[in-house]
Scaffold this motif. Structure first.
Motif, mmCIF file in Angstrom:
data_model
loop_
_atom_site.group_PDB
_atom_site.id
_atom_site.type_symbol
_atom_site.label_atom_id
_atom_site.label_comp_id
_atom_site.label_asym_id
_atom_site.label_seq_id
_atom_site.Cartn_x
_atom_site.Cartn_y
_atom_site.Cartn_z
ATOM 1 N N LEU A 1 89.915 5.811 -14.445
ATOM 2 C CA LEU A 1 88.869 6.651 -13.872
ATOM 3 C C LEU A 1 88.525 7.748 -14.875
ATOM 4 N N VAL A 2 87.236 7.888 -15.196
ATOM 5 C CA VAL A 2 86.799 8.907 -16.151
ATOM 6 C C VAL A 2 85.827 9.855 -15.460
ATOM 7 N N THR A 3 86.107 11.135 -15.540
ATOM 8 C CA THR A 3 85.212 12.162 -15.010
ATOM 9 C C THR A 3 84.945 13.177 -16.113
ATOM 10 N N VAL A 4 83.770 13.789 -16.072
ATOM 11 C CA VAL A 4 83.356 14.742 -17.104
ATOM 12 C C VAL A 4 82.857 16.011 -16.429
ATOM 13 N N ARG A 5 83.246 17.148 -16.985
ATOM 14 C CA ARG A 5 82.750 18.429 -16.479
ATOM 15 C C ARG A 5 82.448 19.350 -17.661
ATOM 16 N N PRO A 6 81.586 20.340 -17.466
ATOM 17 C CA PRO A 6 81.308 21.281 -18.551
ATOM 18 C C PRO A 6 82.570 22.056 -18.922
ATOM 19 N N SER A 7 82.661 22.448 -20.180
ATOM 20 C CA SER A 7 83.805 23.248 -20.612
ATOM 21 C C SER A 7 83.452 24.728 -20.537
ATOM 22 N N GLY A 8 84.478 25.552 -20.366
ATOM 23 C CA GLY A 8 84.270 26.992 -20.363
ATOM 24 C C GLY A 8 84.332 27.557 -21.766
ATOM 25 N N ALA A 9 84.215 28.867 -21.851
ATOM 26 C CA ALA A 9 84.290 29.542 -23.142
ATOM 27 C C ALA A 9 85.693 29.399 -23.714
ATOM 28 N N MET A 10 85.766 29.407 -25.033
ATOM 29 C CA MET A 10 87.055 29.283 -25.719
ATOM 30 C C MET A 10 87.234 30.468 -26.662
ATOM 31 N N PRO A 11 88.239 31.337 -26.464
ATOM 32 C CA PRO A 11 89.176 31.299 -25.344
ATOM 33 C C PRO A 11 88.634 32.073 -24.150
ATOM 34 N N PRO A 12 89.108 31.770 -22.950
ATOM 35 C CA PRO A 12 88.704 32.544 -21.775
ATOM 36 C C PRO A 12 89.409 33.898 -21.774
ATOM 37 N N THR B 1 94.425 22.198 -22.970
ATOM 38 C CA THR B 1 93.260 21.729 -23.712
ATOM 39 C C THR B 1 91.989 22.464 -23.347
ATOM 40 N N SER B 2 91.893 22.957 -22.125
ATOM 41 C CA SER B 2 90.668 23.622 -21.680
ATOM 42 C C SER B 2 90.573 25.055 -22.170
ATOM 43 N N ILE B 3 91.716 25.693 -22.391
ATOM 44 C CA ILE B 3 91.720 27.121 -22.713
ATOM 45 C C ILE B 3 92.212 27.416 -24.115
ATOM 46 N N GLY B 4 92.788 26.434 -24.795
ATOM 47 C CA GLY B 4 93.355 26.709 -26.112
ATOM 48 C C GLY B 4 94.558 27.624 -25.985
ATOM 49 N N VAL B 5 94.502 28.780 -26.606
ATOM 50 C CA VAL B 5 95.553 29.789 -26.511
ATOM 51 C C VAL B 5 94.963 30.990 -25.771
ATOM 52 N N ARG B 6 95.466 31.245 -24.578
ATOM 53 C CA ARG B 6 94.926 32.296 -23.703
ATOM 54 C C ARG B 6 95.987 33.345 -23.421
ATOM 55 N N ALA B 7 95.683 34.583 -23.704
ATOM 56 C CA ALA B 7 96.653 35.662 -23.514
ATOM 57 C C ALA B 7 96.939 35.895 -22.034
ATOM 58 N N LEU B 8 98.180 36.287 -21.750
ATOM 59 C CA LEU B 8 98.556 36.759 -20.421
ATOM 60 C C LEU B 8 98.478 38.277 -20.420
ATOM 61 N N ALA B 9 97.705 38.815 -19.500
ATOM 62 C CA ALA B 9 97.556 40.266 -19.406
ATOM 63 C C ALA B 9 98.651 40.901 -18.560
ATOM 64 N N GLY C 1 76.712 19.037 -25.957
ATOM 65 C CA GLY C 1 77.558 20.216 -25.860
ATOM 66 C C GLY C 1 78.994 19.890 -25.539
ATOM 67 N N PRO C 2 79.876 20.874 -25.679
ATOM 68 C CA PRO C 2 81.283 20.654 -25.367
ATOM 69 C C PRO C 2 81.502 20.409 -23.884
ATOM 70 N N CYS C 3 82.496 19.607 -23.581
ATOM 71 C CA CYS C 3 82.823 19.303 -22.196
ATOM 72 C C CYS C 3 84.304 18.940 -22.105
ATOM 73 N N VAL C 4 84.779 18.765 -20.896
ATOM 74 C CA VAL C 4 86.152 18.343 -20.663
ATOM 75 C C VAL C 4 86.128 16.998 -19.956
ATOM 76 N N GLU D 1 93.682 31.188 -33.886
ATOM 77 C CA GLU D 1 92.927 30.730 -35.046
ATOM 78 C C GLU D 1 93.506 29.438 -35.616
ATOM 79 N N ALA D 2 94.833 29.321 -35.595
ATOM 80 C CA ALA D 2 95.463 28.097 -36.087
ATOM 81 C C ALA D 2 95.054 26.904 -35.233
ATOM 82 N N TYR D 3 95.007 27.107 -33.934
ATOM 83 C CA TYR D 3 94.621 26.007 -33.045
ATOM 84 C C TYR D 3 93.166 25.615 -33.255
ATOM 85 N N LEU D 4 92.281 26.601 -33.326
ATOM 86 C CA LEU D 4 90.858 26.301 -33.474
ATOM 87 C C LEU D 4 90.530 25.685 -34.826
#
Length: 262
Positions: free
Chosen positions: A103-114, A225-233, A76-79, A252-255
């Motif tokens: 140093l390398v660390t790995v964590r699960p990624s969240g939904a794209m986009p949040p 990189t974790s959020i891609g393009v995320r709107a500011l409300a 699955g996707p991760c960061v 869409e262009a980024y994805l």
């Protein structure tokens, strides 16, 4: 498991980084097919920052090997975060440290986009803003302050009154003409920002943006990189639309950008 040069990291290994904060890093979203958007740009960042912070050359082939090893057995996707620091660094003699490890660390990624975020403006300027360094106290203190005030994150405004960037993201604004405006200010040259600029067909320009001007834009967004393009409300108490068609175009262009293989 975190690894340092492909070996399980120990608390003694991490103490110098924890006690000095002297290091630099990049974070990369790894998709399910084990590709990374902007991988070459992430490697370029690590090489550039390693010269600035440590005065040392960094072997990107070695970095890729370490990341591949850390991803073994993961689905699955991760960061992945790659932090470059010298485990022998001392507070009193940082100039003696010039053999950084990886140093390398790995964590699960969240939904794209949040979901869209609400940002509170905070007067703050990062040290050495062109480097993605591990000195995060100021940025995280600003983020904590914003969250305690009911917001999601902080939007930095310099002492000159111009907007620069967010807590750990670049910010862009959309004018009434549909043109994307990137703040002309000391900011981290973000990989996701660069990819959006290169691949989105929307007109772009760079200009100084005051806080008042930011609040009059037709839309705004964050990129990393974790959020891609995320709107500011919202910025402070000013609400912003989160469904502007240019936001959709940028996302869409980024994805659609193909990932690079490790």
């Amino acid at each position: 498991m975190a690894t340092l040069d492909e070996k399980p990291v120990t608390s003694d290994d991490l103490l110098p980084l924890a006690l000095t904060g002297l290091g630099h890093f990049t974070s990369m979203r790894v998709d399910a097919d084990r590709t990374i958007r902007g991988l070459s740009l992430h490697m370029e960042r690590l090489v550039r920052d390693c010269k600035i912070v440590w005065g040392a050359q960094l072997d990107t082939g070695r970095v890729r090997d370490h990341v591949r090893a850390a991803l073994e057995g993961r689905d699955g996707p991760c960061v992945v975060r790659v932090t470059v620091y010298d485990p022998t660094v001392e507070m009193a003699h940082p100039a003696d440290a010039n053999q950084p490890g990886v140093l390398v660390t790995v964590r699960p990624s969240g939904a794209m986009p949040p979901p869209p975020l609400r940002a509170q403006s905070v007067e703050y300027e990062r040290d050495l803003p062109q480097v993605k360094h591990s000195g995060l106290f100021g940025a995280l203190h600003a983020r904590r302050t914003a969250q305690l005030n009911g917001f999601d994150d902080a939007l930095f405004v310099g002492r000159d009154g111009f907007v620069s960037e967010g807590g750990t993201w670049n910010v862009g604004f959309i004018e009434s003409t549909g043109t994307v405006v990137w703040p002309k200010a000391p900011v981290l040259p973000g990989v996701t920002m660069a990819l959006v600029q290169q691949h989105a067909g929307t007109a772009h320009r760079t200009a100084t943006v005051t806080l008042d001007q930011a609040k009059t834009m037709v839309a705004a967004f964050a990129t990393n990189t974790s959020i891609g393009v995320r709107a500011l409300a919202a910025i402070d108490e000013t609400d912003l639309p989160t469904d502007h068609p240019v936001l959709t175009e940028l996302r869409e262009a980024y994805l659609s950008i193909p990932g690079e293989t490790l």
